[in-house]
Scaffold this motif. Structure first.
Motif, short mmCIF file in Angstrom:
data_model
loop_
_atom_site.label_atom_id
_atom_site.label_comp_id
_atom_site.label_asym_id
_atom_site.label_seq_id
_atom_site.Cartn_x
_atom_site.Cartn_y
_atom_site.Cartn_z
N ASN A 1 0.85 -1.13 -0.42
CA ASN A 1 -0.03 0.04 -0.12
C ASN A 1 1.04 0.83 -0.19
OD1 ASN A 1 -1.14 -2.50 2.12
ND2 ASN A 1 -2.99 -1.45 0.75
N ASP A 2 0.30 2.38 -0.49
CA ASP A 2 1.25 3.58 -1.29
C ASP A 2 1.15 4.97 -0.55
OD1 ASP A 2 3.36 2.10 -2.14
OD2 ASP A 2 2.62 2.53 -4.29
N PHE A 3 1.42 5.60 0.51
CA PHE A 3 0.99 6.88 0.68
C PHE A 3 1.14 7.89 1.12
CE2 PHE A 3 -0.79 2.98 3.10
CZ PHE A 3 -1.78 3.19 3.37
N ALA A 4 1.08 8.73 0.06
CA ALA A 4 1.43 10.34 0.00
C ALA A 4 2.32 11.35 0.82
CB ALA A 4 0.38 10.27 -1.29
N TYR A 5 3.25 11.42 0.50
CA TYR A 5 3.67 12.78 1.82
C TYR A 5 4.57 13.42 1.27
CZ TYR A 5 7.36 14.70 5.36
OH TYR A 5 8.28 15.36 6.22
N THR A 6 4.64 14.43 1.90
CA THR A 6 5.25 15.88 1.22
C THR A 6 6.63 16.41 1.53
OG1 THR A 6 3.05 16.37 -0.17
CG2 THR A 6 5.25 18.90 -0.26
N LEU B 1 7.22 12.23 -2.26
CA LEU B 1 7.86 10.73 -1.71
C LEU B 1 6.73 9.75 -1.56
CD1 LEU B 1 10.53 11.68 0.80
CD2 LEU B 1 10.72 11.43 -1.46
N THR B 2 6.80 8.94 -1.48
CA THR B 2 5.89 7.63 -1.07
C THR B 2 6.35 6.56 -0.24
OG1 THR B 2 5.08 7.86 -3.35
CG2 THR B 2 4.88 6.04 -2.26
N ALA B 3 5.14 6.69 0.83
CA ALA B 3 5.22 5.42 1.69
C ALA B 3 4.58 4.11 1.18
CB ALA B 3 5.08 6.23 3.31
N ILE C 1 0.34 10.96 7.70
CA ILE C 1 0.59 10.32 6.74
C ILE C 1 -0.33 10.14 6.81
CG2 ILE C 1 1.69 8.08 5.70
CD1 ILE C 1 4.22 9.46 6.93
N GLY C 2 -1.56 9.36 5.73
CA GLY C 2 -2.87 8.98 5.18
C GLY C 2 -3.28 10.18 5.71
N ASP C 3 -5.10 9.92 5.69
CA ASP C 3 -6.34 10.08 5.76
C ASP C 3 -6.62 10.08 6.80
OD1 ASP C 3 -5.58 12.06 4.15
OD2 ASP C 3 -5.78 10.43 2.15
N VAL C 4 -7.97 10.97 7.25
CA VAL C 4 -9.08 10.39 8.52
C VAL C 4 -9.14 9.43 7.45
CG1 VAL C 4 -10.73 11.12 9.75
CG2 VAL C 4 -8.96 11.88 9.39
N GLY C 5 -9.86 7.68 8.53
CA GLY C 5 -10.33 6.73 7.92
C GLY C 5 -9.62 5.70 7.88
N GLU C 6 -7.95 6.32 7.23
CA GLU C 6 -7.28 5.21 6.94
C GLU C 6 -5.59 6.24 7.06
OE1 GLU C 6 -6.47 4.01 3.06
OE2 GLU C 6 -8.13 2.33 3.20
N ALA D 1 12.80 5.94 3.55
CA ALA D 1 13.98 6.96 4.67
C ALA D 1 13.84 7.24 4.70
CB ALA D 1 15.19 5.66 4.01
N LEU D 2 13.58 7.98 3.58
CA LEU D 2 13.87 9.68 2.80
C LEU D 2 12.79 9.98 4.09
CD1 LEU D 2 13.75 10.21 -0.83
CD2 LEU D 2 15.68 9.99 0.73
N ILE D 3 11.68 9.27 4.26
CA ILE D 3 10.61 10.32 4.99
C ILE D 3 11.29 10.20 6.25
CG2 ILE D 3 8.70 9.78 5.68
CD1 ILE D 3 7.17 8.30 2.81
N ALA D 4 11.62 9.16 6.89
CA ALA D 4 12.64 9.18 8.41
C ALA D 4 13.51 10.63 8.21
CB ALA D 4 12.82 7.68 8.09
#
Length: 435
Positions: free
Chosen positions: A176-181, A188-190, A207-212, A246-249
């Motif tokens: 599952n992919d989640f977007a991150y700016t 970036l993609t988590a 990261i993610g939205d309400v509900g997920e 890793a880049l998100i971290a």
């Protein structure tokens, strides 16, 4: 002379007590070693977070792992990352009895809800919910059958962020992919394997939205703001290599810590303390002088008197170590000296010379053989036998000289006695150097 029979004897150290103490210390050391090894294996496994600490440090950020043992000032911590390996914060874990129970074990070690809330009150805290059973760490296989029970994980979520936060579930897709700016605007993609998300009602998503929601700002049971990460694979050792995790971290965590220290806390107890206000002042000699005023002066005086008594008893009563004395008693030495003096006064130099050679050769034999041969005759015979083995001629000359000296009349002139003494001593000296 003092009587030493009534002096108290020191109690000897019992060997069995010493062995018991040593075995107890050894047992504690072994227990500490295996417990630390077990935690070290967990931290370095696929579900651990030591890789996150290494990655952040390599990027120039201040990141450390902490397992407890000393207190840390809360003001020195920018972000506390707290992985949870316990799905039941209110009960103690039950140790597995079989290999199958170990593989499907959900709880690695016990934590408590109060400790989590206390950390959140003191420092900015990110709580990482449990996702995998022990089987992932032991087998290295990320099979869906090794996911923790959803209901148990949801109970842990509600203990941390309250009941109103909503439900926790797994998305039934392999990845599952989640977007991150990022802060600089980079997209970036988590990426997560069988992502574990929660509703996040009342939480601000990161990261993610309400509900997920995967990561968001929530409110703890104590009313403090707390970061909740539902899926540990975002920053765990095996999850950092997926997608841009890793880049998100490296982008997110330092910004949350405001460039302060990032502490990955594995400890079970709360070692974080608040900075107490201390009034700083300069030290003066008066601070030291007050320890010599009354009533401390009485203690110093008593200590000085005690030291003088100890020095007196050790120096005057007992004194320094004495020189070794002869084994012969004082009365026997006086008797020998008196007998020699009487023999000289009466002119019995021959008899005195006979006693002299006997005593002299006995002393030489004792120096070689020790106390193995009792009696002067036995020692003389042993010495002559010893000399005969190495130099028969010299042994024969010594025997002849001894017999000649002992056959002298009791009264001889001093010149004649000195001649025999010189000949005897030269013979003994020659034998000592030759042998």
């Amino acid at each position: 002379m003092s009587d030493s029979t009534n002096q108290p004897k020191a109690t000897p150290l019992r060997p069995e007590m010493l062995f018991i103490g040593l075995f107890a210390m050894l047992g504690l050391a072994v227990l500490w070693f295996f417990s630390s090894q077990q935690q070290q294996q967990l931290r370095g496994s696929a579900t651990g977070f030591d890789g996150l600490q290494v990655w952040l440090s390599s990027e120039g950020h201040d990141a450390n792992s902490f397992a407890g043992g000393w207190t840390i000032d809360a003001d020195t911590i920018g972000l506390l990352v707290m992985p949870l390996y316990d799905t039941d914060l209110g009960e103690d874990r039950v140790a597995p009895q079989t290999k199958e129970e170990l593989i499907f074990q959900q709880d690695e070690y016990d934590l408590d809800q109060f400790g989590i809330g206390r950390r959140a009150d003191l420092v900015q805290t990110m709580v990482v919910l449990p996702k995998w059973r022990t089987g992932l760490r032991l087998t290295g296989l990320g099979h869906p059958a090794l996911l923790v029970d959803r209901t148990a994980a949801q109970n842990t979520l509600q203990d941390v962020a309250g009941v109103s936060v909503g439900k926790l579930r797994h998305i039934p897709r392999p990845f599952n992919d989640f977007a991150y700016t990022a802060i600089d605007g980079t997209r970036l993609t988590a990426r997560l394997y069988v992502a574990q998300v929660f509703d996040g009602n009342g939480c601000a998503p990161i990261i993610g939205d309400v509900g997920e929601m995967v990561l968001g700002w929530c409110t703890s049971g104590g009313g403090a703001d707390i970061l909740v990460l539902s899926d540990p694979d975002l920053f765990s050792n095996h999850g950092l290599r997926l997608g841009d995790n890793a880049l998100i971290a490296a982008d997110l965590l330092p910004s949350l810590a405001q460039d302060g220290k990032i502490l990955i806390d594995y400890s079970r107890s709360v070692w974080i303390t608040e900075d107490s206000q201390v009034v700083a002042r300069d030290r003066t000699w008066a601070d030291l002088k007050r320890f010599f005023e009354f009533p401390f002066s009485v203690l110093w005086l008593g200590g000085a008197i005690l030291m003088l008594i100890v020095l007196w008893r050790s120096g005057l009563r007992y004194g320094p170590i004495g020189m070794p004395q002869s084994k012969l008693g004082a009365s026997k030495l006086q008797a020998i000296a008196a007998r020699a003096r009487l023999m000289r006064l009466t002119g019995q130099d021959g008899a005195l010379l006979s006693d002299y050679v006997t005593a002299r050769i006995t002393a030489v034999s004792s120096a070689i053989f020790g106390a193995a041969y009792p009696g002067a005759a036995a020692k003389e015979a042993a010495y002559l036998k010893y000399i005969a083995r190495s130099d028969p001629a010299q042994a024969e000359n010594l025997s002849t000289l001894l017999a000649e000296i002992r056959s002298l009349p009791p009264q001889i002139s001093s010149t004649q006695a000195i001649t025999y003494v010189n000949a005897f001593e030269r013979t003994l000296e020659q034998l000592a150097h030759d042998t």
